[in-house]
Design a protein around this motif. Sequence first.
Motif, PDB file in Angstrom:
ATOM      1  N   GLN A 140     -50.825 -11.578 -12.499  1.00  0.00           N
ATOM      2  CA  GLN A 140     -51.680 -12.634 -11.947  1.00  0.00           C
ATOM      3  C   GLN A 140     -53.148 -12.188 -11.965  1.00  0.00           C
ATOM      4  O   GLN A 140     -53.880 -12.360 -11.005  1.00  0.00           O
ATOM      5  N   ILE A 141     -53.548 -11.625 -13.083  1.00  0.00           N
ATOM      6  CA  ILE A 141     -54.914 -11.132 -13.213  1.00  0.00           C
ATOM      7  C   ILE A 141     -55.920 -12.280 -13.115  1.00  0.00           C
ATOM      8  O   ILE A 141     -57.004 -12.134 -12.535  1.00  0.00           O
ATOM      9  N   GLY A 142     -55.562 -13.430 -13.656  1.00  0.00           N
ATOM     10  CA  GLY A 142     -56.442 -14.592 -13.570  1.00  0.00           C
ATOM     11  C   GLY A 142     -56.711 -14.986 -12.134  1.00  0.00           C
ATOM     12  O   GLY A 142     -57.827 -15.377 -11.779  1.00  0.00           O
ATOM     13  N   LYS A 143     -55.710 -14.873 -11.290  1.00  0.00           N
ATOM     14  CA  LYS A 143     -55.876 -15.195  -9.881  1.00  0.00           C
ATOM     15  C   LYS A 143     -56.847 -14.214  -9.218  1.00  0.00           C
ATOM     16  O   LYS A 143     -57.670 -14.593  -8.388  1.00  0.00           O
ATOM     17  N   VAL A 144     -56.752 -12.942  -9.601  1.00  0.00           N
ATOM     18  CA  VAL A 144     -57.655 -11.927  -9.059  1.00  0.00           C
ATOM     19  C   VAL A 144     -59.100 -12.233  -9.455  1.00  0.00           C
ATOM     20  O   VAL A 144     -60.024 -12.205  -8.632  1.00  0.00           O
ATOM     21  N   LEU A 173     -58.471 -17.402 -21.432  1.00  0.00           N
ATOM     22  CA  LEU A 173     -58.839 -17.896 -20.111  1.00  0.00           C
ATOM     23  C   LEU A 173     -59.211 -16.746 -19.175  1.00  0.00           C
ATOM     24  O   LEU A 173     -60.118 -16.878 -18.341  1.00  0.00           O
ATOM     25  N   LEU A 174     -58.539 -15.614 -19.323  1.00  0.00           N
ATOM     26  CA  LEU A 174     -58.920 -14.440 -18.538  1.00  0.00           C
ATOM     27  C   LEU A 174     -60.338 -14.016 -18.885  1.00  0.00           C
ATOM     28  O   LEU A 174     -61.141 -13.692 -18.002  1.00  0.00           O
ATOM     29  N   CYS A 175     -60.641 -14.024 -20.158  1.00  0.00           N
ATOM     30  CA  CYS A 175     -61.979 -13.608 -20.589  1.00  0.00           C
ATOM     31  C   CYS A 175     -63.042 -14.598 -20.111  1.00  0.00           C
ATOM     32  O   CYS A 175     -64.175 -14.196 -19.803  1.00  0.00           O
ATOM     33  N   GLY A 179     -66.032 -13.443 -17.906  1.00  0.00           N
ATOM     34  CA  GLY A 179     -67.393 -13.749 -18.314  1.00  0.00           C
ATOM     35  C   GLY A 179     -68.211 -14.354 -17.179  1.00  0.00           C
ATOM     36  O   GLY A 179     -69.404 -14.075 -17.037  1.00  0.00           O
ATOM     37  N   GLN A 180     -67.567 -15.179 -16.367  1.00  0.00           N
ATOM     38  CA  GLN A 180     -68.251 -15.752 -15.209  1.00  0.00           C
ATOM     39  C   GLN A 180     -68.686 -14.654 -14.241  1.00  0.00           C
ATOM     40  O   GLN A 180     -69.779 -14.711 -13.666  1.00  0.00           O
ATOM     41  N   ALA A 202     -56.967  -6.520 -23.950  1.00  0.00           N
ATOM     42  CA  ALA A 202     -57.414  -7.458 -22.913  1.00  0.00           C
ATOM     43  C   ALA A 202     -58.318  -6.758 -21.905  1.00  0.00           C
ATOM     44  O   ALA A 202     -59.389  -7.274 -21.548  1.00  0.00           O
ATOM     45  N   PHE A 203     -57.905  -5.587 -21.456  1.00  0.00           N
ATOM     46  CA  PHE A 203     -58.696  -4.853 -20.469  1.00  0.00           C
ATOM     47  C   PHE A 203     -60.063  -4.457 -21.037  1.00  0.00           C
ATOM     48  O   PHE A 203     -61.086  -4.573 -20.361  1.00  0.00           O
ATOM     49  N   ARG A 204     -60.056  -3.993 -22.282  1.00  0.00           N
ATOM     50  CA  ARG A 204     -61.326  -3.605 -22.896  1.00  0.00           C
ATOM     51  C   ARG A 204     -62.274  -4.794 -23.033  1.00  0.00           C
ATOM     52  O   ARG A 204     -63.482  -4.676 -22.797  1.00  0.00           O
ATOM     53  N   GLU A 205     -61.743  -5.937 -23.418  1.00  0.00           N
ATOM     54  CA  GLU A 205     -62.595  -7.107 -23.625  1.00  0.00           C
ATOM     55  C   GLU A 205     -63.154  -7.619 -22.304  1.00  0.00           C
ATOM     56  O   GLU A 205     -64.333  -7.990 -22.215  1.00  0.00           O
ATOM     57  N   MET A 206     -62.336  -7.638 -21.257  1.00  0.00           N
ATOM     58  CA  MET A 206     -62.830  -8.093 -19.956  1.00  0.00           C
ATOM     59  C   MET A 206     -63.874  -7.133 -19.401  1.00  0.00           C
ATOM     60  O   MET A 206     -64.853  -7.555 -18.780  1.00  0.00           O
ATOM     61  N   ALA A 207     -63.670  -5.837 -19.629  1.00  0.00           N
ATOM     62  CA  ALA A 207     -64.672  -4.858 -19.210  1.00  0.00           C
ATOM     63  C   ALA A 207     -65.977  -5.085 -19.967  1.00  0.00           C
ATOM     64  O   ALA A 207     -67.071  -5.045 -19.392  1.00  0.00           O
TER      65      ALA A 207
END
Length: 262
Positions: A140-144, A173-175, A179-180, A202-207
């Motif tokens: 539930q990373i999106g929720k976080v 959607l996570l990204c 990004g927000q 995924a983790f690298r891109e969000m970071a």
Amino acid sequence: MAEDDKSRADTPQRATAAKGTSDVARKSSGDLASRSSTGEIADFIKSARTTNTTAAGRLVFAMDATMSRQPSWDRAMTLQASMFDAVDEAGKSRDGGAGLSVQLVYFRGFGECRASRFVVNAKALRDLMTGIECRGGQTQIGKVLSHVNKENAKAKVDALVFIGDAMEEDIDLLCDRAGQLGLKGTRCFFFQEGGDGVTERAFREMARLTCGAYFRLGPNSSRELADLLAAVASYARGGLTALQSSGKKADRLLLERLESSS
């Protein structure tokens, strides 16, 4: 923790559409309490009662407590517990002013995601965290991420730390949510257990989107993790200046990662 269940923990699950998001939020606010014992919820509220409204920085520590982490859970608890000790020390005021304020968020089971209040006593969150048990369910990373975005509307969150081993959601959607956070100045620090390639990407891109940093956790990462998270705490409290003025190895490493991502 009725307030937190409605306004903090019940953010959109796994990137649903707007209408679905509302449905999930309304449903979760009535169901979350039934998924944990009364004693556990009472302990959570008691441990997270003190809110710091004058902190010099705000740090959210989030973790995946789903069943995939069970085989290494005892070791993970040791790693994560050492982080709270390090963060507590690094977040203390050195000049008589306000210290670092920390919040704990975790998810597990079927849609269960909980958030404490922001507190100045990180060790209290450590004690709370070590009592959490794994339960089967999707990530539930999106929720976080949505939760941290909501917290930003109240007061700036300087940093998000996330520790997990899987990503089972829509990466685009996570990204978008990451990004927000990046636009609001919240740097995200992702620490990965295991070697899953999809999770790493995924983790690298969000970071990257938040000008944060990614780290892989090995079997002997306890000291390294504590040092790095203490460095994150220093950043959350004093910004890049705090890292630049430090001679600690972990602070210098984190500064290099952040400067290369900016």
